[in-house]
Scaffold this motif. Sequence first.
Motif, PDB file in Angstrom:
ATOM      1  N   GLY A 124       0.614  -1.338   0.002  1.00 47.03           N
ATOM      2  CA  GLY A 124      -0.038  -0.112   0.073  1.00 47.03           C
ATOM      3  C   GLY A 124       1.555   1.338   0.253  1.00 47.03           C
ATOM      4  N   ALA A 125       0.134   2.116  -0.879  1.00 46.54           N
ATOM      5  CA  ALA A 125       1.401   3.265  -0.453  1.00 46.54           C
ATOM      6  C   ALA A 125       1.120   3.931   0.313  1.00 46.54           C
ATOM      7  N   VAL A 126      -0.491   4.209   0.712  1.00 42.76           N
ATOM      8  CA  VAL A 126      -0.137   5.160   2.048  1.00 42.76           C
ATOM      9  C   VAL A 126      -0.684   4.737   3.189  1.00 42.76           C
ATOM     10  N   LEU A 127       0.472   3.143   4.114  1.00 39.03           N
ATOM     11  CA  LEU A 127       0.322   2.803   4.759  1.00 39.03           C
ATOM     12  C   LEU A 127       0.356   3.410   6.153  1.00 39.03           C
ATOM     13  N   ILE A 128       1.248   4.586   6.191  1.00 34.16           N
ATOM     14  CA  ILE A 128       1.610   5.444   7.228  1.00 34.16           C
ATOM     15  C   ILE A 128       0.917   6.597   7.356  1.00 34.16           C
ATOM     16  N   GLU A 129       0.399   7.143   6.423  1.00 39.05           N
ATOM     17  CA  GLU A 129      -0.895   8.325   6.480  1.00 39.05           C
ATOM     18  C   GLU A 129      -1.850   7.681   6.917  1.00 39.05           C
ATOM     19  N   ALA A 130      -1.980   6.488   6.055  1.00 41.31           N
ATOM     20  CA  ALA A 130      -3.766   6.234   6.300  1.00 41.31           C
ATOM     21  C   ALA A 130      -3.808   5.353   7.306  1.00 41.31           C
ATOM     22  N   ASN A 131      -2.431   5.671   8.553  1.00 43.40           N
ATOM     23  CA  ASN A 131      -2.888   4.403  10.106  1.00 43.40           C
ATOM     24  C   ASN A 131      -2.992   3.045   9.824  1.00 43.40           C
ATOM     25  N   THR A 132      -2.679   2.903   8.172  1.00 40.77           N
ATOM     26  CA  THR A 132      -2.890   1.812   8.302  1.00 40.77           C
ATOM     27  C   THR A 132      -1.484   0.572   8.842  1.00 40.77           C
ATOM     28  N   PHE A 133      -0.599   0.497   8.961  1.00 36.51           N
ATOM     29  CA  PHE A 133       0.881   0.127   9.130  1.00 36.51           C
ATOM     30  C   PHE A 133       0.337  -0.637  10.853  1.00 36.51           C
ATOM     31  N   GLY A 134      -0.576  -0.073  11.954  1.00 32.40           N
ATOM     32  CA  GLY A 134      -0.043  -0.337  12.784  1.00 32.40           C
ATOM     33  C   GLY A 134      -1.217  -2.012  12.934  1.00 32.40           C
ATOM     34  N   PHE A 135      -1.835  -2.962  11.564  1.00 33.58           N
ATOM     35  CA  PHE A 135      -2.368  -4.085  11.279  1.00 33.58           C
ATOM     36  C   PHE A 135      -1.264  -4.875  11.173  1.00 33.58           C
ATOM     37  N   PHE A 136       0.077  -4.320  10.740  1.00 38.63           N
ATOM     38  CA  PHE A 136       0.657  -5.483  10.579  1.00 38.63           C
ATOM     39  C   PHE A 136       2.085  -5.721  11.570  1.00 38.63           C
ATOM     40  N   ASP A 137       3.044  -7.034  11.461  1.00 40.79           N
ATOM     41  CA  ASP A 137       4.090  -7.658  12.690  1.00 40.79           C
ATOM     42  C   ASP A 137       5.186  -6.463  12.469  1.00 40.79           C
ATOM     43  N   GLU A 138       4.674  -6.320  10.813  1.00 41.48           N
ATOM     44  CA  GLU A 138       6.684  -5.108  10.558  1.00 41.48           C
ATOM     45  C   GLU A 138       6.280  -5.053   9.393  1.00 41.48           C
ATOM     46  N   LEU A 139       6.937  -3.266   8.726  1.00 46.38           N
ATOM     47  CA  LEU A 139       6.103  -3.013   7.810  1.00 46.38           C
ATOM     48  C   LEU A 139       7.931  -2.567   7.128  1.00 46.38           C
ATOM     49  N   TRP A 140       8.044  -3.074   5.400  1.00 42.77           N
ATOM     50  CA  TRP A 140       8.878  -2.758   5.197  1.00 42.77           C
ATOM     51  C   TRP A 140       8.677  -1.695   4.310  1.00 42.77           C
ATOM     52  N   VAL A 141       9.956  -1.252   3.797  1.00 42.94           N
ATOM     53  CA  VAL A 141       9.647   0.217   2.965  1.00 42.94           C
ATOM     54  C   VAL A 141      10.802   0.444   1.433  1.00 42.94           C
ATOM     55  N   VAL A 142      10.283   0.265   0.630  1.00 44.13           N
ATOM     56  CA  VAL A 142      11.204   1.080  -0.511  1.00 44.13           C
ATOM     57  C   VAL A 142      11.423   1.604  -1.224  1.00 44.13           C
ATOM     58  N   THR A 143      13.168   2.659  -1.671  1.00 40.89           N
ATOM     59  CA  THR A 143      13.384   3.743  -1.750  1.00 40.89           C
ATOM     60  C   THR A 143      13.566   4.229  -2.566  1.00 40.89           C
ATOM     61  N   LEU A 144      13.652   4.844  -3.184  1.00 45.73           N
ATOM     62  CA  LEU A 144      13.745   5.727  -4.258  1.00 45.73           C
ATOM     63  C   LEU A 144      14.399   7.390  -4.484  1.00 45.73           C
ATOM     64  N   PRO A 145      14.884   7.741  -5.405  1.00 41.03           N
ATOM     65  CA  PRO A 145      15.053   9.368  -5.001  1.00 41.03           C
ATOM     66  C   PRO A 145      13.917   9.633  -5.897  1.00 41.03           C
ATOM     67  N   LYS A 146      13.958  10.978  -5.448  1.00 40.44           N
ATOM     68  CA  LYS A 146      12.694  11.294  -5.520  1.00 40.44           C
ATOM     69  C   LYS A 146      12.523  12.097  -7.439  1.00 40.44           C
ATOM     70  N   GLU A 147      14.103  12.471  -8.426  1.00 44.44           N
ATOM     71  CA  GLU A 147      13.590  12.667  -9.575  1.00 44.44           C
ATOM     72  C   GLU A 147      13.343  11.293 -10.372  1.00 44.44           C
ATOM     73  N   LYS A 148      14.083  10.263  -9.559  1.00 44.61           N
ATOM     74  CA  LYS A 148      14.057   9.204 -10.788  1.00 44.61           C
ATOM     75  C   LYS A 148      12.999   8.219 -10.309  1.00 44.61           C
ATOM     76  N   ALA A 149      12.297   8.750  -9.123  1.00 44.41           N
ATOM     77  CA  ALA A 149      10.828   8.219  -8.889  1.00 44.41           C
ATOM     78  C   ALA A 149       9.935   8.407 -10.583  1.00 44.41           C
ATOM     79  N   VAL A 150      10.093  10.439 -10.312  1.00 39.69           N
ATOM     80  CA  VAL A 150       9.453  10.910 -11.920  1.00 39.69           C
ATOM     81  C   VAL A 150       9.529  10.239 -12.861  1.00 39.69           C
ATOM     82  N   ALA A 151      10.966   9.731 -12.988  1.00 41.82           N
ATOM     83  CA  ALA A 151      11.216   9.180 -14.374  1.00 41.82           C
ATOM     84  C   ALA A 151      10.324   7.847 -14.842  1.00 41.82           C
ATOM     85  N   ARG A 152      10.583   7.634 -13.557  1.00 40.40           N
ATOM     86  CA  ARG A 152       9.663   5.790 -13.985  1.00 40.40           C
ATOM     87  C   ARG A 152       8.140   6.143 -14.050  1.00 40.40           C
ATOM     88  N   ILE A 153       7.674   7.365 -12.884  1.00 38.61           N
ATOM     89  CA  ILE A 153       5.788   8.289 -13.624  1.00 38.61           C
ATOM     90  C   ILE A 153       5.664   7.855 -15.038  1.00 38.61           C
TER      91      ILE A 153
END
Length: 211
Positions: A124-153
Amino acid sequence: IGITGGIGSGKSKCLAYLASLSRPRVYTLNLDAFGPKVYDLYAPALPNIASIFGPECVTWAEKGGRKYPVGVNRVKLGERVFRDDHSLAVLRSLVSPQIKKLMLQHFQRAEERASECDLLAVEGAVLIEANTFGFFDELWVVTLPKEKAVARILERDPHVTPEQARARLARQIDDEERLKHAAFSYSTDGASFEENARKIDARLRQILNSH
């Protein structure tokens, strides 16, 4: 396991990799794919979306000489809600409760199939913002610099302009904030997926060995 990250970071590839494994057996769920289903299943949200964000943000049908909303125009709605934080927050307030309901229904299905799977992984893209991450035993985060994310989008969605892509990223929390909640993380900047898959495998072994 909850899996999150910014738009274009590669979290879906992580979920697909987990789904492909024979050991451990992972029941996977993509919350971001629930958005269109929510609009189909929760029809009362459509008139609210039309009145708040504009009639062009929904699709219409006509019956008996009257028009009624039947779905969303995702391009128009995206253009509208990513203009400012308030609009995005309003849309989330309409949609997030319904997505949580669907998620919990799938949790129940996974529980019923407990003998067939070892882990449950939810993207989920907004597990933290939507306060959904508390449903899980642990949270994994995949990171990417924003300008490279722009290129992928831009690569995957030709209808989006660079300015729109940057606006969407700006409406999300940044990786620094996500990492505060992470039990495990990796970057897709420069690393091959094979390298990151080895990190995922190592984390899965840690999880299985601790239970």
